[in-house]
Scaffold this motif. Structure first.
Motif, PDB file in Angstrom:
ATOM      1  N   PRO B 113      21.768 -13.251  77.293  1.00  0.00           N
ATOM      2  CA  PRO B 113      20.396 -12.824  77.579  1.00  0.00           C
ATOM      3  C   PRO B 113      20.195 -11.313  77.464  1.00  0.00           C
ATOM      4  CG  PRO B 113      21.422 -13.891  79.492  1.00  0.00           C
ATOM      5  CD  PRO B 113      22.486 -13.696  78.474  1.00  0.00           C
ATOM      6  N   ASN B 114      18.916 -10.939  77.322  1.00  0.00           N
ATOM      7  CA  ASN B 114      18.480  -9.546  77.379  1.00  0.00           C
ATOM      8  C   ASN B 114      19.005  -8.667  76.239  1.00  0.00           C
ATOM      9  OD1 ASN B 114      16.667  -8.003  78.810  1.00  0.00           O
ATOM     10  ND2 ASN B 114      18.307  -6.863  79.845  1.00  0.00           N
ATOM     11  N   ARG B 115      19.313  -9.270  75.114  1.00  0.00           N
ATOM     12  CA  ARG B 115      19.707  -8.465  73.958  1.00  0.00           C
ATOM     13  C   ARG B 115      18.461  -8.150  73.128  1.00  0.00           C
ATOM     14  NH1 ARG B 115      24.383 -10.655  70.542  1.00  0.00           N
ATOM     15  NH2 ARG B 115      23.341 -12.669  70.648  1.00  0.00           N
ATOM     16  N   ASP B 116      18.498  -6.999  72.467  1.00  0.00           N
ATOM     17  CA  ASP B 116      17.375  -6.605  71.618  1.00  0.00           C
ATOM     18  C   ASP B 116      17.301  -7.498  70.389  1.00  0.00           C
ATOM     19  OD1 ASP B 116      16.510  -4.512  73.182  1.00  0.00           O
ATOM     20  OD2 ASP B 116      17.894  -3.086  72.264  1.00  0.00           O
ATOM     21  N   VAL B 117      16.082  -7.884  70.045  1.00  0.00           N
ATOM     22  CA  VAL B 117      15.878  -8.739  68.877  1.00  0.00           C
ATOM     23  C   VAL B 117      14.822  -8.092  67.983  1.00  0.00           C
ATOM     24  CG1 VAL B 117      15.211 -11.041  68.064  1.00  0.00           C
ATOM     25  CG2 VAL B 117      16.271 -10.793  70.314  1.00  0.00           C
ATOM     26  N   THR B 118      15.031  -8.127  66.695  1.00  0.00           N
ATOM     27  CA  THR B 118      13.954  -7.793  65.767  1.00  0.00           C
ATOM     28  C   THR B 118      13.445  -9.101  65.197  1.00  0.00           C
ATOM     29  OG1 THR B 118      14.957  -5.698  65.216  1.00  0.00           O
ATOM     30  CG2 THR B 118      13.324  -6.542  63.686  1.00  0.00           C
ATOM     31  N   VAL B 119      12.151  -9.343  65.413  1.00  0.00           N
ATOM     32  CA  VAL B 119      11.545 -10.570  64.924  1.00  0.00           C
ATOM     33  C   VAL B 119      10.804 -10.225  63.635  1.00  0.00           C
ATOM     34  CG1 VAL B 119       9.874 -12.394  65.459  1.00  0.00           C
ATOM     35  CG2 VAL B 119      11.307 -11.431  67.285  1.00  0.00           C
ATOM     36  N   ILE B 120      11.107 -10.924  62.557  1.00  0.00           N
ATOM     37  CA  ILE B 120      10.466 -10.644  61.267  1.00  0.00           C
ATOM     38  C   ILE B 120       9.591 -11.838  60.883  1.00  0.00           C
ATOM     39  CG2 ILE B 120      10.811  -9.904  58.879  1.00  0.00           C
ATOM     40  CD1 ILE B 120      13.679  -9.130  59.700  1.00  0.00           C
ATOM     41  N   PHE B 121       8.297 -11.569  60.701  1.00  0.00           N
ATOM     42  CA  PHE B 121       7.350 -12.631  60.370  1.00  0.00           C
ATOM     43  C   PHE B 121       7.386 -12.926  58.873  1.00  0.00           C
ATOM     44  CE2 PHE B 121       5.922 -10.385  64.127  1.00  0.00           C
ATOM     45  CZ  PHE B 121       5.795 -11.428  65.022  1.00  0.00           C
ATOM     46  N   HIS B 122       6.726 -13.995  58.473  1.00  0.00           N
ATOM     47  CA  HIS B 122       6.790 -14.402  57.060  1.00  0.00           C
ATOM     48  C   HIS B 122       6.180 -13.354  56.142  1.00  0.00           C
ATOM     49  CE1 HIS B 122       2.578 -15.890  56.218  1.00  0.00           C
ATOM     50  NE2 HIS B 122       2.530 -15.562  57.478  1.00  0.00           N
ATOM     51  N   THR B 123       5.316 -12.505  56.686  1.00  0.00           N
ATOM     52  CA  THR B 123       4.693 -11.447  55.887  1.00  0.00           C
ATOM     53  C   THR B 123       5.620 -10.249  55.705  1.00  0.00           C
ATOM     54  OG1 THR B 123       3.827 -10.564  57.948  1.00  0.00           O
ATOM     55  CG2 THR B 123       2.356 -11.989  56.669  1.00  0.00           C
ATOM     56  N   GLY B 124       6.728 -10.206  56.458  1.00  0.00           N
ATOM     57  CA  GLY B 124       7.624  -9.063  56.415  1.00  0.00           C
ATOM     58  C   GLY B 124       7.363  -8.093  57.569  1.00  0.00           C
ATOM     59  N   LYS B 125       6.236  -8.295  58.266  1.00  0.00           N
ATOM     60  CA  LYS B 125       5.962  -7.457  59.422  1.00  0.00           C
ATOM     61  C   LYS B 125       6.970  -7.774  60.525  1.00  0.00           C
ATOM     62  CE  LYS B 125       1.217  -6.140  58.959  1.00  0.00           C
ATOM     63  NZ  LYS B 125      -0.047  -6.842  58.759  1.00  0.00           N
ATOM     64  N   THR B 126       7.178  -6.799  61.413  1.00  0.00           N
ATOM     65  CA  THR B 126       8.187  -7.025  62.440  1.00  0.00           C
ATOM     66  C   THR B 126       7.630  -6.782  63.844  1.00  0.00           C
ATOM     67  OG1 THR B 126       8.952  -4.741  62.484  1.00  0.00           O
ATOM     68  CG2 THR B 126       9.980  -6.185  60.868  1.00  0.00           C
ATOM     69  N   TYR B 177      16.944 -12.906  56.456  1.00  0.00           N
ATOM     70  CA  TYR B 177      15.685 -12.474  55.856  1.00  0.00           C
ATOM     71  C   TYR B 177      15.935 -11.742  54.546  1.00  0.00           C
ATOM     72  CZ  TYR B 177      11.199 -10.275  55.139  1.00  0.00           C
ATOM     73  OH  TYR B 177      10.026  -9.868  54.592  1.00  0.00           O
ATOM     74  N   ARG B 178      15.195 -12.084  53.523  1.00  0.00           N
ATOM     75  CA  ARG B 178      15.258 -11.370  52.243  1.00  0.00           C
ATOM     76  C   ARG B 178      13.878 -10.825  51.949  1.00  0.00           C
ATOM     77  NH1 ARG B 178      19.347 -14.458  49.448  1.00  0.00           N
ATOM     78  NH2 ARG B 178      21.040 -14.502  50.963  1.00  0.00           N
ATOM     79  N   GLN B 179      13.853  -9.515  51.678  1.00  0.00           N
ATOM     80  CA  GLN B 179      12.582  -8.879  51.384  1.00  0.00           C
ATOM     81  C   GLN B 179      11.908  -9.555  50.190  1.00  0.00           C
ATOM     82  OE1 GLN B 179      13.071  -4.702  50.731  1.00  0.00           O
ATOM     83  NE2 GLN B 179      11.268  -4.182  51.924  1.00  0.00           N
ATOM     84  N   GLY B 180      10.630  -9.867  50.331  1.00  0.00           N
ATOM     85  CA  GLY B 180       9.881 -10.447  49.217  1.00  0.00           C
ATOM     86  C   GLY B 180      10.067 -11.943  49.051  1.00  0.00           C
ATOM     87  N   ARG B 181      10.900 -12.555  49.897  1.00  0.00           N
ATOM     88  CA  ARG B 181      11.082 -14.009  49.820  1.00  0.00           C
ATOM     89  C   ARG B 181      10.377 -14.673  51.003  1.00  0.00           C
ATOM     90  NH1 ARG B 181      16.809 -16.836  50.988  1.00  0.00           N
ATOM     91  NH2 ARG B 181      16.121 -16.310  53.097  1.00  0.00           N
ATOM     92  N   ALA B 182       9.468 -15.588  50.712  1.00  0.00           N
ATOM     93  CA  ALA B 182       8.798 -16.322  51.783  1.00  0.00           C
ATOM     94  C   ALA B 182       9.833 -17.213  52.467  1.00  0.00           C
ATOM     95  CB  ALA B 182       7.662 -17.156  51.198  1.00  0.00           C
ATOM     96  N   PRO B 183       9.551 -17.653  53.706  1.00  0.00           N
ATOM     97  CA  PRO B 183      10.467 -18.620  54.338  1.00  0.00           C
ATOM     98  C   PRO B 183      10.695 -19.804  53.408  1.00  0.00           C
ATOM     99  CG  PRO B 183       8.816 -17.898  55.907  1.00  0.00           C
ATOM    100  CD  PRO B 183       8.420 -17.313  54.576  1.00  0.00           C
ATOM    101  N   VAL B 184      11.911 -20.308  53.399  1.00  0.00           N
ATOM    102  CA  VAL B 184      12.360 -21.255  52.370  1.00  0.00           C
ATOM    103  C   VAL B 184      12.124 -22.708  52.816  1.00  0.00           C
ATOM    104  CG1 VAL B 184      14.386 -22.012  51.069  1.00  0.00           C
ATOM    105  CG2 VAL B 184      14.062 -19.577  51.583  1.00  0.00           C
ATOM    106  N   VAL B 185      11.437 -23.469  51.953  1.00  0.00           N
ATOM    107  CA  VAL B 185      11.028 -24.847  52.282  1.00  0.00           C
ATOM    108  C   VAL B 185      12.041 -25.865  51.782  1.00  0.00           C
ATOM    109  CG1 VAL B 185       9.246 -26.600  51.915  1.00  0.00           C
ATOM    110  CG2 VAL B 185       8.598 -24.182  52.113  1.00  0.00           C
ATOM    111  N   ARG B 186      12.422 -26.811  52.630  1.00  0.00           N
ATOM    112  CA  ARG B 186      13.241 -27.944  52.227  1.00  0.00           C
ATOM    113  C   ARG B 186      12.632 -29.226  52.773  1.00  0.00           C
ATOM    114  NH1 ARG B 186      17.389 -24.182  54.504  1.00  0.00           N
ATOM    115  NH2 ARG B 186      15.385 -23.144  54.840  1.00  0.00           N
ATOM    116  N   LEU B 187      12.498 -30.220  51.903  1.00  0.00           N
ATOM    117  CA  LEU B 187      11.905 -31.489  52.307  1.00  0.00           C
ATOM    118  C   LEU B 187      13.007 -32.545  52.337  1.00  0.00           C
ATOM    119  CD1 LEU B 187       9.156 -32.964  52.832  1.00  0.00           C
ATOM    120  CD2 LEU B 187       9.207 -33.587  50.413  1.00  0.00           C
TER     121      LEU B 187
END
Lengths: 345, 351
Positions: B113-126, B177-187
């Motif tokens: 618990p209580n560790r720093d996290v960087t959350v990256i959204f699908h747009t690349g914003k954090t 996370y890869r810059q410029g790659r949207a979250p990856v879809v698998r069906l």
């Protein structure tokens, strides 16, 4: 409650019996069969390419008079033969090739082949079905678009020199910075030992200027553990050079990272898996030797050419819009001239 | 002898030469009390799915088209709730389930618990975040986005409704996370449902850990956890056992035993295979290196048909037969390897 348990177990097992019939994996033969009408048209333009006596790749007929596009790196200087869907077999000759996209043009002596019809890959979105056409009735694989065509910034393919893992630095970069700036230096890593610090701006690697993170990574990935590199750093508006001896990524066993190990679980990967300038990513599980064939959408439209089984979750195709402009240049016997990748508008 | 893990957890440490990590600089420890977790409610299911989803298997191209049209809309709807999470040099995925930014992830992603996290959204914003607790018994964990905001959420599903054969979808960040790659879809489809594990053929790899498994209503039914040796061995934590303890997890509690150890007693009879039922019997998804099954030469994709003469028709049966034996017992296992029928002698081991 304890008395009820056996009954519960029986019910659970019964439930599994009932549901079992439905647990058909997505890529079962029954579902692949449904794609027969989807691949039927492109299959007429798809061939099996043999290098020596080995099934090396698939190929795509691009003209009536015998030009066939295939995957370059699987050919490996061998005598080439092309097998058609009707069983006919013809000798083929290598003409042009394009290293970044790993495409090659071969020519067979023919006059009445069925050329492929291309469609821009942009018509298919994430989650849309795709089928990988083979030189037969059934698709060689099916799946969905995982990520539509995207440009891989800084993609540069350099032939591997003996394989092995690339060197490890141990830092994180600031993605919001217009340049290469260190956000964090991890503990007990080569970066820390060399004295690199957060907020250092990396200007050059071995005197080669780097403009952004992708470029920086592309240059770094050519180095191996044990290599010494020189980083030119801007710290507090002063330029300084730092020598760093690259290390091995923590958790690497025998030169294979944990990521490499996981990616190789469950399917065989292509030898060439990176450095393509533009890729469409899908989740079909294709054999490395089934690269070079068409990737079609549910309407049978050709979105591009499969180029690499790149990881456990990913197969790459070079999109049609990238393939088409290359075709003419590949008809001459040499490596295709390198053109700068067109930026998306 | 060191025994390799029977399944591989999907958390990536140090993704690339320089993992693209946006570190939370000036990590000012805020003296705020633990954020209050308001557990999201289950939404009643009103919308029916297209008929193609209720068939045992799609029957024609029209069925495939109808599945595609539906999935197309789902991808657009749920993608904004999917995030990549960076903790130190490691990288996983997660899914936002409350507007104030509670993120479901895997227990082996949130870790301590209580560790720093960087959350990256699908747009690349954090955004910045902190790890909360985790139930390592089932591999569930929570992260709270601490940057104030109104975040896009995914609806919660009911994993007890999930049946083998149901269609499902993973959207996450394999490889980190890869810059410029949207979250990856698998069906894919649900292959096996257990009390603490869902198995699907949505292929997973490191970096997918903690990412969501969606049902065809776009609701979260599982959290990506681990893989086995075949393409059919992709394991997810079902959300129901997750929900049972998420209030405790939200308080920062870490419980449920040591990370990565199976929740079974040691000393019992042991084979060393992971299986899923199919029409012929019981397909081996993974063989634990060094286990009795490994020593006897059983391989992934082998279909176990008989255990000491008794026919196997469902995975729990195999387990039942094994549990009825003791370590040292010799048994004969009949397997189908491709078209070949093999009889393999095996000595039951001790877990």
């Amino acid at each position: 409650m304890k008395r009820l348990l056996p009954l519960f177990v029986v019910l659970f097992v019964l439930a599994l019996y009932v549901e079992q019939a439905r647990s058909q994996p997505t890529r079962s033969p029954q579902i692949i069969q449904l794609f027969r009408p989807v691949v039927a048209k492109s299959a007429k333009s798809t061939v099996r390419v043999l290098a020596g006596d080995k099934e090396a790749a698939l190929g795509v007929v691009i003209s009536k008079d015998g030009w066939i596009l295939t995957k370059y790196s699987e050919l490996k200087g061998n005598k080439l033969t092309v097998k058609f869907i009707d069983g006919k077999s013809l000798d083929a000759e290598l003409f042009g090739w394009d290293v970044p996209n790993d495409l090659a043009m071969v020519k067979v002596d023919a006059a009445d082949l069925t050329p492929i019809e291309w469609t821009d890959s942009t018509i298919s979105k994430a989650g849309h079905w795709v089928a990988s056409t083979g030189a037969g009735e059934d698709a060689v694989a099916i799946g969905v678009v995982s990520v539509p065509a995207r440009e891989i910034k800084g993609a540069k393919f350099t032939p591997p020199s003996g394989g092995g893992a690339s060197g490890y630095l141990g830092l994180a970069l600031d993605l919001d910075f217009a340049g290469v700036k260190i956000q964090e230096v991890f503990k007990d890593t080569p970066a820390q030992k060399a004295g690199l610090k957060a907020d250092d701006q990396i200007l050059a690697v071995n005197k080669e200027a780097v403009a952004g993170p992708e470029e920086f990574l592309a240059i770094l990935s050519k180095n191996k553990p044990g290599d010494e590199i020189k980083l030119t750093i801007n710290r507090d508006e002063k330029e300084q050079d730092f020598k760093v001896t690259l290390g091995t990524r923590p958790g690497n066993k025998g030169g294979k990272s944990r990521a490499d190990m996981q990616n190789s679980m469950g399917s065989k990967l292509s030898d060439r898996r990176a450095g393509f300038p533009v890729i469409l990513q899908h989740d079909s599980v294709i054999k490395p030797s089934d690269c070079g064939g068409p990737l079609v959408n549910l309407d049978g439209k050709v979105l591009g050419i499969n180029i690499s089984r790149a990881g456990r979750t990913e197969t790459y195709a070079i999109p049609s819009e990238v393939v088409r402009p290359l075709l003419e240049a590949l008809k001459t016997k040499k490596e295709a001239p390198k053109e700068p990748i067109k930026k998306k508008t | 002898m060191t025994r390799l893990p029977r399944v591989i957890f999907l958390f990536i440490t140090s993704v690339s030469v320089a993992s693209f990590i946006l570190l939370v600089s000036s990590a000012v420890a805020q003296d705020v009390k633990q954020p209050e977790f308001k557990a999201p409610e289950l939404k009643p299911l009103v919308d029916k799915l297209p008929a193609s989803f209720y068939k045992k298997t799609p029957e024609n191209v029209e069925d495939l088209k109808s599945i595609q049209d539906h999935v197309d809309k789902l991808v657009e709807k749920v993608t904004p709730s999917v995030v990549s999470v960076r903790i130190g040099a490691s990288s996983g995925s997660g899914v936002i389930v409350t507007k104030d930014g509670f993120v479901l992830t895997a227990g082996h992603v949130s870790g301590a618990p209580n560790r720093d996290v960087t959350v990256i959204f699908h747009t690349g914003k954090t955004a910045k975040g902190k790890t909360l607790g985790g139930n390592h018994g089932i591999d569930s964990g929570l992260i709270k986005i601490t940057t104030p905001g109104d975040y896009p959420v995914a609806d919660m599903g009911d994993s007890s409704e999930v049946k083998a054969g149901h269609w499902c979808m993973v959207i996450a960040h394999p490889g980190g996370y890869r810059q410029g790659r949207a979250p990856v879809v698998r069906l894919g489809r649900m292959l096996n449902t257990g009390a603490t594990t869902l198995t699907t053929d949505c292929a997973l790899v490191g970096g997918d850990s903690g990412g969501p498994l969606f049902d065809m209503h776009g609701r979260v039914i599982g959290i990506n956890s681990r893989i086995g040796q075949t393409m059919l061995a992709n394991m997810h934590v079902p959300v129901n056992p997750f929900r049972d303890s998420w209030e405790k997890i939200a308080k920062g509690d870490v419980f449920g035993g040591k990370l990565g150890t199976p929740a079974v007693k040691t000393g019992g009879p042991y084979l060393g295979v992971q299986t899923t039922p199919n029409v012929d019997g019981c397909v081996i998804l993974a063989v634990t290196p060094g286990s009795p099954a490994d020593k006897a030469g059983l391989k992934p994709n082998d279909v176990i048909r008989k255990f000491d003469g008794k026919e196997i028709t469902a995975a729990p049966e195999l387990s039942k037969f094994v549990q009825a034996r003791k370590a040292g017992d010799q048994v004969l296992i009949e397997v189908l390897r491709g078209d070949e029928k093999l009889s393999i002698k095996l000595e039951i081991g001790k877990r």
